[in-house]
Every structure is written in C-alpha cells, then in structure tokens.
Design a protein around this motif. Structure first.
Motif, short mmCIF file in Angstrom:
data_model
loop_
_atom_site.label_atom_id
_atom_site.label_comp_id
_atom_site.label_asym_id
_atom_site.label_seq_id
_atom_site.Cartn_x
_atom_site.Cartn_y
_atom_site.Cartn_z
N ALA A 9 0.86 -1.18 0.00
CA ALA A 9 0.00 0.00 0.00
C ALA A 9 0.89 1.23 0.00
CB ALA A 9 -0.90 0.00 1.23
N VAL A 10 0.67 2.13 -0.93
CA VAL A 10 1.42 3.38 -0.99
C VAL A 10 0.47 4.51 -0.65
CG1 VAL A 10 2.73 4.97 -2.44
CG2 VAL A 10 3.09 2.52 -2.66
N GLY A 11 0.88 5.34 0.29
CA GLY A 11 0.07 6.47 0.71
C GLY A 11 0.94 7.51 1.37
N ARG A 54 5.69 16.71 -0.07
CA ARG A 54 4.90 15.51 0.24
C ARG A 54 5.88 14.37 0.50
NH1 ARG A 54 0.39 12.51 -3.57
NH2 ARG A 54 -0.51 11.26 -1.90
N ILE A 55 5.57 13.55 1.46
CA ILE A 55 6.34 12.33 1.71
C ILE A 55 5.39 11.16 1.51
CG2 ILE A 55 7.75 11.02 3.33
CD1 ILE A 55 8.24 13.62 4.87
N LEU A 56 5.82 10.22 0.69
CA LEU A 56 5.03 9.01 0.43
C LEU A 56 5.67 7.83 1.15
CD1 LEU A 56 4.45 9.55 -3.36
CD2 LEU A 56 2.72 9.64 -1.57
N ALA A 57 4.82 6.92 1.59
CA ALA A 57 5.29 5.75 2.32
C ALA A 57 4.70 4.49 1.68
CB ALA A 57 4.85 5.84 3.78
N ALA A 58 5.53 3.47 1.55
CA ALA A 58 5.07 2.16 1.10
C ALA A 58 4.98 1.27 2.33
CB ALA A 58 6.04 1.56 0.09
N VAL A 67 10.14 4.82 1.74
CA VAL A 67 9.68 6.21 1.75
C VAL A 67 10.37 7.00 0.65
CG1 VAL A 67 9.11 6.36 4.22
CG2 VAL A 67 11.43 6.81 3.47
N VAL A 68 9.73 8.08 0.24
CA VAL A 68 10.35 9.05 -0.65
C VAL A 68 9.73 10.41 -0.35
CG1 VAL A 68 8.74 8.83 -2.60
CG2 VAL A 68 11.10 9.56 -3.02
N ALA A 69 10.54 11.45 -0.46
CA ALA A 69 10.04 12.81 -0.27
C ALA A 69 10.17 13.57 -1.59
CB ALA A 69 10.84 13.53 0.82
N ALA A 70 9.26 14.52 -1.78
CA ALA A 70 9.28 15.37 -2.96
C ALA A 70 8.90 16.78 -2.55
CB ALA A 70 8.30 14.85 -4.01
N ARG A 104 8.09 2.40 -7.75
CA ARG A 104 6.69 2.80 -7.52
C ARG A 104 6.61 4.09 -6.70
NH1 ARG A 104 1.84 -0.81 -4.91
NH2 ARG A 104 0.32 0.88 -4.87
N LEU A 105 7.40 4.19 -5.65
CA LEU A 105 7.41 5.42 -4.85
C LEU A 105 7.84 6.61 -5.69
CD1 LEU A 105 8.95 4.03 -1.56
CD2 LEU A 105 6.71 5.17 -1.74
#
Length: 137
Positions: A9-11, A54-58, A67-70, A104-105
C-alpha cells in the motif's frame, strides 16, 4: 508470506511513521564508497523546509517498507523561471528490495510533482546504482 506475495500500500507518510522511517534510513546508507547516512531528530524535518512538499510511504502488512520525499520549488532553467519537483530521501528497507518499491514510490512522487512542476531532478551518491537505475525510468 513471501515478499512477492505481500500486499503493498502506498500512501502519505504520517508523523507516527517517524521511528520506522529513521530505522530504514539507518539501514540504508547512501553509496558504497562513503556510506553516507543522515542524523536528524525526525525523518520529515527536511521535507518540512519546503513550502510545497509531500512524503510518500510504502507499507507491507502495515509496516513501513519504503519512503520518498518530494518538494516543488522555483528554479531557473536556461535563464527562465520554472518550477521543479525535487525528489529526495528515497529509502527502501533492505528486506523489501527488488520488488519495485523504489520505482513505484518514485513514480507516484513524480505524478504528484508534475501536476505542479515543469521538470524534475534528484541527486545521489555517484556510486548508488539502484537510485541511478530508478531515475532512468
């Protein structure tokens, strides 16, 4: 459950993900030659220095796997003002590598960023082949 069968799940990253994100960061030194790691009180602090971020988390089975930040920021491109999405702090826990989580992230961060920006960039340690491969796609 084998990693290949796990539901990913990515959110959005949440502040309560901080301890797991910092643990992943410690497990993921950047580069091979210099083994660069960051020391910071919270994982999300660097992203918060940008007004649009925004920071996304898998998550796999409810646990943080990557994780990845943008951030979207003003830049100058060939002498003209532009907006860029800057990707940073991409980390995938070693246990979950090879499943395409980084890709994906990165793609989800770019999709978010390109809704507001003209170009994208990132930086990495020169010998970090995993990030270089992901950036090419």
């Amino acid at each position: 459950m084998p990693p290949e069968a796990a539901a990913v799940a990515v959110g959005d990253y949440r502040a309560q993900d901080n301890d797991e994100a910092l643990a992943i960061e410690r497990a993921c030194p950047q580069g091979r030659t210099f083994r660069l790691t960051f020391r910071r009180p919270t994982f999300h602090r660097r992203a918060e220095t940008f007004s649009v971020h925004r920071i996304l988390a898998a998550r796999i089975d409810g646990r943080l796997a990557g994780v990845v930040a943008a951030a979207v920021k003003p830049v100058t491109l060939r002498g003209a003002p532009a907006r860029a999405v800057f990707l940073f702090d991409l980390r995938v826990h070693p246990r979950w590598r090879g499943l395409g989580l980084g890709r994906r992230l990165t793609q989800e961060a770019l999709d978010w960023g390109f809704a507001q920006a003209d170009i994208a960039y990132l930086y990495t340690a020169g010998d970090n082949e995993a990030v270089r491969r992901t950036a090419r796609h």
